[in-house]
Design a protein around this motif. Structure first.
Motif, PDB file in Angstrom:
ATOM      1  N   VAL A 103       0.872  -1.168   0.000  1.00  0.00           N
ATOM      2  CA  VAL A 103       0.000   0.000   0.000  1.00  0.00           C
ATOM      3  C   VAL A 103       0.912   1.221   0.000  1.00  0.00           C
ATOM      4  O   VAL A 103       1.864   1.306   0.777  1.00  0.00           O
ATOM      5  N   VAL A 104       0.638   2.147  -0.915  1.00  0.00           N
ATOM      6  CA  VAL A 104       1.492   3.312  -1.127  1.00  0.00           C
ATOM      7  C   VAL A 104       0.628   4.571  -1.081  1.00  0.00           C
ATOM      8  O   VAL A 104      -0.476   4.603  -1.639  1.00  0.00           O
ATOM      9  N   SER A 105       1.155   5.597  -0.403  1.00  0.00           N
ATOM     10  CA  SER A 105       0.426   6.872  -0.354  1.00  0.00           C
ATOM     11  C   SER A 105       1.137   7.898  -1.228  1.00  0.00           C
ATOM     12  O   SER A 105       2.368   7.919  -1.325  1.00  0.00           O
ATOM     13  N   GLU A 106       0.336   8.749  -1.874  1.00  0.00           N
ATOM     14  CA  GLU A 106       0.876   9.859  -2.660  1.00  0.00           C
ATOM     15  C   GLU A 106      -0.178  10.949  -2.746  1.00  0.00           C
ATOM     16  O   GLU A 106      -1.313  10.717  -3.142  1.00  0.00           O
ATOM     17  N   PHE A 107       0.178  12.156  -2.349  1.00  0.00           N
ATOM     18  CA  PHE A 107      -0.750  13.278  -2.353  1.00  0.00           C
ATOM     19  C   PHE A 107      -2.077  12.861  -1.717  1.00  0.00           C
ATOM     20  O   PHE A 107      -2.107  12.429  -0.580  1.00  0.00           O
ATOM     21  N   SER A 108      -3.166  12.957  -2.398  1.00  0.00           N
ATOM     22  CA  SER A 108      -4.471  12.606  -1.830  1.00  0.00           C
ATOM     23  C   SER A 108      -4.949  11.246  -2.304  1.00  0.00           C
ATOM     24  O   SER A 108      -6.160  10.989  -2.373  1.00  0.00           O
ATOM     25  N   HIS A 109      -4.016  10.358  -2.637  1.00  0.00           N
ATOM     26  CA  HIS A 109      -4.375   9.030  -3.098  1.00  0.00           C
ATOM     27  C   HIS A 109      -3.687   7.969  -2.247  1.00  0.00           C
ATOM     28  O   HIS A 109      -2.585   8.175  -1.742  1.00  0.00           O
ATOM     29  N   VAL A 110      -4.377   6.833  -2.113  1.00  0.00           N
ATOM     30  CA  VAL A 110      -3.796   5.647  -1.505  1.00  0.00           C
ATOM     31  C   VAL A 110      -3.933   4.526  -2.528  1.00  0.00           C
ATOM     32  O   VAL A 110      -5.031   4.255  -3.030  1.00  0.00           O
ATOM     33  N   ARG A 111      -2.816   3.872  -2.847  1.00  0.00           N
ATOM     34  CA  ARG A 111      -2.821   2.909  -3.942  1.00  0.00           C
ATOM     35  C   ARG A 111      -2.246   1.573  -3.471  1.00  0.00           C
ATOM     36  O   ARG A 111      -1.391   1.529  -2.575  1.00  0.00           O
ATOM     37  N   THR A 112      -2.712   0.512  -4.052  1.00  0.00           N
ATOM     38  CA  THR A 112      -2.203  -0.828  -3.738  1.00  0.00           C
ATOM     39  C   THR A 112      -1.434  -1.382  -4.931  1.00  0.00           C
ATOM     40  O   THR A 112      -1.722  -1.050  -6.090  1.00  0.00           O
ATOM     41  N   VAL A 113      -0.466  -2.251  -4.593  1.00  0.00           N
ATOM     42  CA  VAL A 113       0.345  -2.891  -5.625  1.00  0.00           C
ATOM     43  C   VAL A 113       0.378  -4.382  -5.314  1.00  0.00           C
ATOM     44  O   VAL A 113       0.812  -4.793  -4.227  1.00  0.00           O
ATOM     45  N   THR A 114      -0.085  -5.207  -6.254  1.00  0.00           N
ATOM     46  CA  THR A 114      -0.085  -6.654  -6.062  1.00  0.00           C
ATOM     47  C   THR A 114       1.318  -7.193  -6.327  1.00  0.00           C
ATOM     48  O   THR A 114       2.163  -6.515  -6.925  1.00  0.00           O
ATOM     49  N   PRO A 115       1.597  -8.449  -5.901  1.00  0.00           N
ATOM     50  CA  PRO A 115       2.936  -9.020  -6.148  1.00  0.00           C
ATOM     51  C   PRO A 115       3.337  -9.041  -7.610  1.00  0.00           C
ATOM     52  O   PRO A 115       4.542  -9.015  -7.921  1.00  0.00           O
ATOM     53  N   ASP A 116       2.365  -9.081  -8.533  1.00  0.00           N
ATOM     54  CA  ASP A 116       2.734  -9.095  -9.956  1.00  0.00           C
ATOM     55  C   ASP A 116       2.894  -7.693 -10.533  1.00  0.00           C
ATOM     56  O   ASP A 116       3.128  -7.530 -11.736  1.00  0.00           O
ATOM     57  N   GLY A 117       2.730  -6.653  -9.687  1.00  0.00           N
ATOM     58  CA  GLY A 117       2.974  -5.291 -10.135  1.00  0.00           C
ATOM     59  C   GLY A 117       1.752  -4.521 -10.572  1.00  0.00           C
ATOM     60  O   GLY A 117       1.872  -3.373 -11.042  1.00  0.00           O
ATOM     61  N   THR A 118       0.570  -5.065 -10.403  1.00  0.00           N
ATOM     62  CA  THR A 118      -0.648  -4.355 -10.788  1.00  0.00           C
ATOM     63  C   THR A 118      -0.992  -3.289  -9.752  1.00  0.00           C
ATOM     64  O   THR A 118      -1.048  -3.570  -8.551  1.00  0.00           O
ATOM     65  N   VAL A 119      -1.241  -2.080 -10.215  1.00  0.00           N
ATOM     66  CA  VAL A 119      -1.483  -0.925  -9.346  1.00  0.00           C
ATOM     67  C   VAL A 119      -2.945  -0.513  -9.440  1.00  0.00           C
ATOM     68  O   VAL A 119      -3.516  -0.429 -10.542  1.00  0.00           O
ATOM     69  N   ALA A 120      -3.562  -0.255  -8.269  1.00  0.00           N
ATOM     70  CA  ALA A 120      -4.949   0.223  -8.230  1.00  0.00           C
ATOM     71  C   ALA A 120      -5.061   1.301  -7.177  1.00  0.00           C
ATOM     72  O   ALA A 120      -4.415   1.240  -6.125  1.00  0.00           O
ATOM     73  N   THR A 121      -5.874   2.313  -7.449  1.00  0.00           N
ATOM     74  CA  THR A 121      -6.100   3.403  -6.509  1.00  0.00           C
ATOM     75  C   THR A 121      -7.365   3.125  -5.711  1.00  0.00           C
ATOM     76  O   THR A 121      -8.425   2.839  -6.285  1.00  0.00           O
ATOM     77  N   LEU A 122      -7.249   3.204  -4.382  1.00  0.00           N
ATOM     78  CA  LEU A 122      -8.419   3.004  -3.538  1.00  0.00           C
ATOM     79  C   LEU A 122      -9.335   4.215  -3.646  1.00  0.00           C
ATOM     80  O   LEU A 122      -8.865   5.352  -3.815  1.00  0.00           O
TER      81      LEU A 122
END
Length: 311
Positions: free
Chosen positions: A26-45
């Motif tokens: 789980v990664v935070s940036e500005f006003s977004h929180v995003r997840t990254v799966t082990p295969d590298g797929t990124v999604a914004t919560l």
């Protein structure tokens, strides 16, 4: 920033990172929180700060799998549950940098420019557990006696120890904070009665965090070198009789045990009977004179018997 698979997704100004129980980042940036799966797929919560112009900073995942994000501008903590629920805790930590959470759900936050470490308890109370507000420095100590300079990163281990990184010109350090528990004596030293010349031993059992130190005391005077959980006295004399206590100390407090009295018996020990003594009613070998007397007596009696029997 773009969501998508590895090689397509992009990030902006990333601030915090943590690992979820399922292995996703789980990664935070500005006003977004995003997840990254082990295969590298990124999604914004689907979470956006309700405050204008705020941005997310440090991230911490708790035992329940909740994502806890520090809203740096407003000093709040936003919690995102595994089901997607969002709540905002508003302690308004000014100049907050880092965040960590323990198994009980208590938050620990570094206050960079305020030079402190805060604790936000599950009951909502806020306390300073390290450093002194607006007093920079770099020294160890207990609670507000410690000094930090720009504390930023923070983490906890399984034992509840707190690790704080300080990033400053004169203080690039990692400090370890240990929870302090007041010492307690669970087994008091006991009074003893021993014979003069024997060995006496006192002992104490105590606990505390950090582990306490010990100092044995005799009639109010500390005993040099007597700093363990036991005190052994060899070849005790009457001068050793008196009151013994032990002072148990750790950074939280110092306490003194109950008095243990040492009594030294002075009764003399009877010596064994002499081998040449003729007294007594049963012990010892008969003396030479006694044996000779018996022989003479027997001889006299024998002569008398012969005289009586002659014609």
């Amino acid at each position: 920033t773009l969501d998508g698979p590895l090689g397509t997704a992009t990030f902006g100004y990333m601030m915090g990172i943590a690992v979820l129980p399922n292995g996703n980042l789980v990664v935070s940036e500005f006003s977004h929180v995003r997840t990254v799966t082990p295969d590298g797929t990124v999604a914004t919560l689907p979470v956006v700060s309700s405050q204008p112009y705020s941005y997310f900073g440090a991230v911490a995942v708790d035992a329940a799998g909740n994502i806890n994000v520090l809203d740096v501008d407003f000093g709040d903590i936003i919690t995102i549950t595994p089901s997607g629920g969002v709540t905002r805790v508003k302690p308004h930590f000014e100049y907050a940098n880092g965040i960590a959470v323990d198994h009980a759900g208590n938050f620990f936050v570094t206050g960079g420019q305020h030079q402190v470490v805060w604790k936000l308890s599950i009951d909502g109370s806020v306390s300073v557990i390290g450093g002194l507000l607006d007093a920079p420095g770099s020294s160890d100590g207990v609670g507000t006696d410690a000094r930090f300079e720009n504390p930023s990163g923070i983490a906890l281990d399984a034992a509840g120890n707190v690790y704080v990184s300080c990033s400053a010109y004169n203080s690039n350090t990692i400090r370890k904070g240990v929870a302090v528990g007041t010492p307690a004596i669970t087994t008091q030293p006991q009074s003893l009665t021993v014979a003069r010349g024997a060995t006496a031993q006192f002992s104490v059992v105590a606990n505390g965090l950090p582990a306490p130190t010990y100092q044995w005391v005799f009639n109010g005077t500390p005993i040099n070198g007597a700093t363990s959980t036991t005190l052994t006295l060899s070849n005790v004399q009457t001068s050793d009789a008196g009151d013994y206590t032990v002072v148990v100390t750790n950074p939280a407090a110092s306490l003194t045990s109950n008095k243990a009295k040492l009594t030294v018996s002075t009764a003399p020990v009877s010596p064994p009977p002499s081998s040449g003594s003729s007294g007594g009613s049963g012990g010892g070998a008969p003396s030479l004179w006694f044996v000779l007397a018996l022989l003479l007596l027997g001889a006299v009696r024998g002569l008398s018997y012969l005289r009586v029997s002659s014609p």
